[in-house]
Design a protein around this motif. Structure first.
Motif, PDB file in Angstrom:
ATOM      1  N   THR A   1     -78.420  33.390  17.691  1.00 41.95           N
ATOM      2  CA  THR A   1     -77.798  34.689  17.458  1.00 41.95           C
ATOM      3  C   THR A   1     -76.792  35.078  18.534  1.00 41.95           C
ATOM      4  OG1 THR A   1     -79.860  35.399  16.401  1.00 41.95           O
ATOM      5  CG2 THR A   1     -78.266  37.118  16.946  1.00 41.95           C
ATOM      6  N   PHE A   2     -77.100  34.786  19.804  1.00 43.31           N
ATOM      7  CA  PHE A   2     -76.265  35.260  20.894  1.00 43.31           C
ATOM      8  C   PHE A   2     -75.552  34.146  21.658  1.00 43.31           C
ATOM      9  CE2 PHE A   2     -79.422  38.560  20.190  1.00 43.31           C
ATOM     10  CZ  PHE A   2     -78.635  39.695  20.137  1.00 43.31           C
ATOM     11  N   TYR A   3     -76.088  32.922  21.627  1.00 41.64           N
ATOM     12  CA  TYR A   3     -75.507  31.841  22.413  1.00 41.64           C
ATOM     13  C   TYR A   3     -74.970  30.717  21.534  1.00 41.64           C
ATOM     14  CZ  TYR A   3     -77.909  34.274  26.191  1.00 41.64           C
ATOM     15  OH  TYR A   3     -78.350  35.226  27.075  1.00 41.64           O
ATOM     16  N   SER A   4     -74.378  31.084  20.419  1.00 43.10           N
ATOM     17  CA  SER A   4     -73.743  30.093  19.550  1.00 43.10           C
ATOM     18  C   SER A   4     -72.781  30.778  18.597  1.00 43.10           C
ATOM     19  CB  SER A   4     -74.795  29.302  18.757  1.00 43.10           C
ATOM     20  OG  SER A   4     -75.432  30.139  17.810  1.00 43.10           O
TER      21      SER A   4
ATOM     22  N   GLY B   1     -74.047  32.076  32.348  1.00 41.37           N
ATOM     23  CA  GLY B   1     -74.691  30.844  32.808  1.00 41.37           C
ATOM     24  C   GLY B   1     -75.665  30.209  31.856  1.00 41.37           C
ATOM     25  N   GLN B   2     -75.761  30.690  30.614  1.00 44.20           N
ATOM     26  CA  GLN B   2     -76.651  30.088  29.627  1.00 44.20           C
ATOM     27  C   GLN B   2     -75.948  28.924  28.916  1.00 44.20           C
ATOM     28  OE1 GLN B   2     -79.896  31.118  29.186  1.00 44.20           O
ATOM     29  NE2 GLN B   2     -79.483  32.485  30.901  1.00 44.20           N
ATOM     30  N   THR B   3     -76.719  28.090  28.227  1.00 44.90           N
ATOM     31  CA  THR B   3     -76.127  27.057  27.382  1.00 44.90           C
ATOM     32  C   THR B   3     -75.517  27.712  26.147  1.00 44.90           C
ATOM     33  OG1 THR B   3     -78.225  26.708  26.232  1.00 44.90           O
ATOM     34  CG2 THR B   3     -77.784  25.330  28.157  1.00 44.90           C
ATOM     35  N   PHE B   4     -74.573  27.001  25.520  1.00 40.87           N
ATOM     36  CA  PHE B   4     -73.889  27.581  24.363  1.00 40.87           C
ATOM     37  C   PHE B   4     -73.529  26.444  23.405  1.00 40.87           C
ATOM     38  CE2 PHE B   4     -70.682  29.853  21.930  1.00 40.87           C
ATOM     39  CZ  PHE B   4     -71.177  31.155  21.929  1.00 40.87           C
TER      40      PHE B   4
ATOM     41  N   VAL C   1     -69.983  21.244  21.379  1.00 40.25           N
ATOM     42  CA  VAL C   1     -69.054  21.541  20.296  1.00 40.25           C
ATOM     43  C   VAL C   1     -69.223  20.443  19.258  1.00 40.25           C
ATOM     44  CG1 VAL C   1     -66.644  21.913  19.662  1.00 40.25           C
ATOM     45  CG2 VAL C   1     -67.450  22.572  21.949  1.00 40.25           C
ATOM     46  N   ASP C   2     -69.501  20.813  18.015  1.00 37.06           N
ATOM     47  CA  ASP C   2     -69.834  19.800  17.010  1.00 37.06           C
ATOM     48  C   ASP C   2     -69.322  20.201  15.632  1.00 37.06           C
ATOM     49  OD1 ASP C   2     -70.911  17.545  15.848  1.00 37.06           O
ATOM     50  OD2 ASP C   2     -72.964  18.298  15.810  1.00 37.06           O
ATOM     51  N   GLY C   3     -68.564  19.305  15.010  1.00 33.27           N
ATOM     52  CA  GLY C   3     -68.180  19.504  13.617  1.00 33.27           C
ATOM     53  C   GLY C   3     -67.209  20.642  13.386  1.00 33.27           C
ATOM     54  N   ILE C   4     -66.088  20.650  14.112  1.00 31.83           N
ATOM     55  CA  ILE C   4     -65.107  21.713  13.911  1.00 31.83           C
ATOM     56  C   ILE C   4     -63.759  21.111  13.526  1.00 31.83           C
ATOM     57  CG2 ILE C   4     -66.327  23.167  15.564  1.00 31.83           C
ATOM     58  CD1 ILE C   4     -63.999  22.759  17.501  1.00 31.83           C
TER      59      ILE C   4
END
Length: 366
Positions: free
Chosen positions: A89-92, A110-113, A134-137
């Protein structure tokens, strides 16, 4: 004689942890009754078991359930469920088309995204982060501010990237333009048409984000690309290339008060290496090797024979790093008794002192 009335600590219905006679540990349950005469409790446990006559010292308050609250107020009983919700919800950013998607300073901290399954979107990560996937864009413009770890780009097609990171790795990408700051040598794998130029994105307070991510702006490996599939004819050439400055290096900026601490001229020395890393390599192992390479960088450069040339690009002169010249060999008088042995030395005759060469020739004639 008056009977003794025992004090009831836990009311009927209270959530407790209790241990019946003969049990070695406490289990969760609910008080169903209290006997004042004996001071004992009756408890129904979570598994349905019912016990009576449990003495007061074998009953204690149940540990409070830890709850986790998301920024939108939603609560979770387990950390696993909370983290999954936060990530999604917040980190993607995922499953979007034709949108402008923005994370501002403090939104990631500083979180993963992750950025997944986007079509014709502009993504702005204007904050510091940990690892980014980053995947599939397709047909997207992506700005990723300083990442203290790796940025993995996979299955990107016809995209434009502005990325600042500790380590850049790409796989299965096609025709992407990458404006890059990388603390270590970037890696491309099973990709084609990857074009690189120096990091040129600017936004407010980015200099502070570089410091938090422990990235040195002047130490940029953008041009030192390692091709994991070099020479593989099954992948269309060019796998990667550097954009000539004369062609123009695009800029991206938020406008007023925007900043970019990375000089366009910043280039780090090439460190020769024997291997690259596939996308499946464990992050900890890749990091260990990269850290060791960085530590040994200056020693390796000076140990190489001849000069070491940094990566160059069309229309740009190569930067040459020349190691210090070795000291001239000392000239010593030859010992006639050992001159014959010296003539078989691996050192060429013309490189030997003149006196030693003459003695060797005389010994051979004798």
């Amino acid at each position: 004689m008056a009977s003794v009335v025992r004090t009831q600590t836990y009311a009927v219905g209270a959530e407790v942890e209790a241990k019946a006679k003969g049990w070695k540990q406490f289990y969760k349950g609910r008080v169903t009754a209290f006997d004042e005469a004996s001071g004992t409790y009756s408890v129904e446990f979570e598994d349905g078991d019912k016990q009576t006559g449990i003495k007061g010292f074998n009953v204690r308050a149940a540990a409070k359930k830890e709850t986790f609250t998301a920024p939108d107020g939603k609560t979770f009983d387990t950390k696993q469920a909370f983290r999954k919700y936060m990530s999604e919800t917040f980190y993607s950013f995922r499953d979007q088309s034709g949108q402008t998607l923005i994370k501002k300073e403090g939104d990631i901290a500083g979180q993963t995204f992750s950025i997944c399954n986007l079509q014709s979107c502009e993504v702005q990560i204007l904050d510091h982060s940990d690892q980014v996937l980053v995947d599939g864009i397709t047909d997207c413009t992506v700005i990723i501010g300083p990442s203290s770890e790796s940025v993995f780009v996979r299955k990107a097609k016809n995209c434009k990237f502005f990325i600042a990171c500790k380590q850049f790795r790409s796989r299965d990408c096609e025709n992407c333009l990458v404006s890059l700051y990388s603390k270590t040598e970037p890696v491309v794998e099973t990709s084609t048409g990857m074009r690189f130029f120096p990091y040129s994105a600017s936004y407010p307070n980015q200099t502070a984000h570089f410091a938090i991510a422990k990235l040195q702006p002047e130490h940029n490996h953008w041009c030192n690309v390692f091709d994991f599939n070099k020479g593989d004819a099954s992948i269309p050439e060019p796998h990667w290339e550097l954009v000539p400055e004369a062609e123009g290096w695009p800029l991206w900026t938020t406008g007023e008060e925007a900043e970019n601490p990375v000089p366009a001229t910043a280039r780090a020395h090439v460190v020769p290496k024997e291997q690259g890393f596939a996308i499946g390599t464990e992050q900890t192992e890749a990091q260990r090797v990269f850290d060791q390479q960085e530590e040994d960088q200056h020693q390796q450069v000076h140990q190489e024979a001849g000069s070491t040339t940094c990566a160059s690009w069309p229309g740009q002169a190569s930067a040459t790093i020349a190691p210090p010249a070795p000291p001239a060999p000392a000239v010593e008088e030859a010992d006639p008794a050992t001159a014959a042995d010296d003539s078989t030395s691996e050192r060429p005759v013309e490189a030997q002192p003149a006196a030693t060469a003459a003695a060797a020739a005389a010994a051979a004639a004798a």
